[in-house]
Design a protein around this motif. Structure first.
Motif, PDB file in Angstrom:
ATOM      1  N   GLN A   6      14.636  17.446  -6.252  1.00 53.92           N
ATOM      2  CA  GLN A   6      14.965  18.341  -5.149  1.00 53.92           C
ATOM      3  C   GLN A   6      16.485  18.483  -4.935  1.00 53.92           C
ATOM      4  O   GLN A   6      17.233  17.518  -4.622  1.00 53.92           O
ATOM      5  CB  GLN A   6      14.135  18.075  -3.870  1.00 53.92           C
ATOM      6  CG  GLN A   6      12.738  18.090  -3.984  1.00 53.92           C
ATOM      7  CD  GLN A   6      12.062  17.384  -2.730  1.00 53.92           C
ATOM      8  OE1 GLN A   6      12.488  16.787  -1.884  1.00 53.92           O
ATOM      9  NE2 GLN A   6      10.896  18.021  -2.596  1.00 53.92           N
ATOM     10  N   LYS A   7      17.116  19.871  -4.833  1.00 51.05           N
ATOM     11  CA  LYS A   7      18.125  20.153  -4.827  1.00 51.05           C
ATOM     12  C   LYS A   7      18.741  20.295  -3.152  1.00 51.05           C
ATOM     13  O   LYS A   7      17.700  20.666  -2.453  1.00 51.05           O
ATOM     14  CB  LYS A   7      18.544  21.538  -5.293  1.00 51.05           C
ATOM     15  CG  LYS A   7      18.748  21.297  -6.734  1.00 51.05           C
ATOM     16  CD  LYS A   7      19.359  22.451  -7.629  1.00 51.05           C
ATOM     17  CE  LYS A   7      19.333  22.359  -8.969  1.00 51.05           C
ATOM     18  NZ  LYS A   7      19.815  23.482  -9.782  1.00 51.05           N
ATOM     19  N   SER A   8      19.685  19.839  -2.750  1.00 51.24           N
ATOM     20  CA  SER A   8      20.156  20.229  -1.431  1.00 51.24           C
ATOM     21  C   SER A   8      20.096  21.757  -1.183  1.00 51.24           C
ATOM     22  O   SER A   8      20.256  22.409  -1.934  1.00 51.24           O
ATOM     23  CB  SER A   8      21.295  19.565  -1.169  1.00 51.24           C
ATOM     24  OG  SER A   8      21.932  20.059   0.170  1.00 51.24           O
ATOM     25  N   ASN A  17      26.822  22.825  -8.283  1.00 47.45           N
ATOM     26  CA  ASN A  17      27.282  21.795  -7.440  1.00 47.45           C
ATOM     27  C   ASN A  17      26.579  21.239  -6.343  1.00 47.45           C
ATOM     28  O   ASN A  17      26.640  21.920  -5.228  1.00 47.45           O
ATOM     29  CB  ASN A  17      28.921  22.051  -6.928  1.00 47.45           C
ATOM     30  CG  ASN A  17      29.732  22.531  -7.774  1.00 47.45           C
ATOM     31  OD1 ASN A  17      30.044  21.729  -9.226  1.00 47.45           O
ATOM     32  ND2 ASN A  17      30.901  23.482  -7.690  1.00 47.45           N
ATOM     33  N   CYS A  18      25.760  20.333  -6.881  1.00 46.89           N
ATOM     34  CA  CYS A  18      24.765  20.271  -5.645  1.00 46.89           C
ATOM     35  C   CYS A  18      24.242  18.621  -5.862  1.00 46.89           C
ATOM     36  O   CYS A  18      24.575  17.885  -7.034  1.00 46.89           O
ATOM     37  CB  CYS A  18      23.429  21.091  -5.907  1.00 46.89           C
ATOM     38  SG  CYS A  18      22.573  20.775  -7.482  1.00 46.89           S
ATOM     39  N   GLU A  32      24.074  13.856  -8.775  1.00 48.19           N
ATOM     40  CA  GLU A  32      24.888  14.852  -8.778  1.00 48.19           C
ATOM     41  C   GLU A  32      24.797  15.831  -9.703  1.00 48.19           C
ATOM     42  O   GLU A  32      24.917  15.386 -10.946  1.00 48.19           O
ATOM     43  CB  GLU A  32      26.588  14.427  -8.590  1.00 48.19           C
ATOM     44  CG  GLU A  32      27.447  15.435  -7.693  1.00 48.19           C
ATOM     45  CD  GLU A  32      27.976  16.465  -8.373  1.00 48.19           C
ATOM     46  OE1 GLU A  32      27.639  17.729  -7.980  1.00 48.19           O
ATOM     47  OE2 GLU A  32      28.495  16.280  -9.804  1.00 48.19           O
ATOM     48  N   SER A  33      25.013  17.085  -9.650  1.00 52.77           N
ATOM     49  CA  SER A  33      24.303  17.951 -10.697  1.00 52.77           C
ATOM     50  C   SER A  33      25.276  18.004 -11.941  1.00 52.77           C
ATOM     51  O   SER A  33      24.954  18.320 -13.017  1.00 52.77           O
ATOM     52  CB  SER A  33      24.106  19.466 -10.224  1.00 52.77           C
ATOM     53  OG  SER A  33      25.221  19.909  -9.604  1.00 52.77           O
ATOM     54  N   GLU A  34      26.644  17.553 -11.657  1.00 56.96           N
ATOM     55  CA  GLU A  34      27.563  17.618 -12.590  1.00 56.96           C
ATOM     56  C   GLU A  34      27.602  16.517 -13.710  1.00 56.96           C
ATOM     57  O   GLU A  34      27.769  16.608 -14.888  1.00 56.96           O
ATOM     58  CB  GLU A  34      29.040  17.795 -12.310  1.00 56.96           C
ATOM     59  CG  GLU A  34      29.293  18.961 -11.621  1.00 56.96           C
ATOM     60  CD  GLU A  34      30.543  19.227 -11.073  1.00 56.96           C
ATOM     61  OE1 GLU A  34      31.147  18.236 -10.887  1.00 56.96           O
ATOM     62  OE2 GLU A  34      31.028  20.593 -10.711  1.00 56.96           O
TER      63      GLU A  34
END
Length: 58
Positions: A6-8, A17-18, A32-34
């Motif tokens: 689940q993304k912020s 950038n999430c 971290e998405s990166e």
């Protein structure tokens, strides 16, 4: 084990950038998405501590 990430809600529309979270039973996964292959595994109490520390310094 397959997990649902689940993304912020603060990630924005693009979502580049999430921070993402996943429930892994007795542990919470953070990434971290990166760098999606790097995961931090913490107990729920650890996540609560992290959130409180971030809020205290914001």
């Amino acid at each position: 084990m397959s997990v649902q990430w689940q993304k912020s809600s603060f990630s924005g529309a693009g979502g580049e950038n999430c921070v993402e979270l996943a429930d892994a039973g007795a542990r919470i996964l953070l990434r971290e998405s990166e760098s999606p292959t790097v995961e931090l595994v913490v107990p729920p109490e650890g996540l609560l501590w992290l959130i409180r520390q971030v809020k205290a310094t914001a």
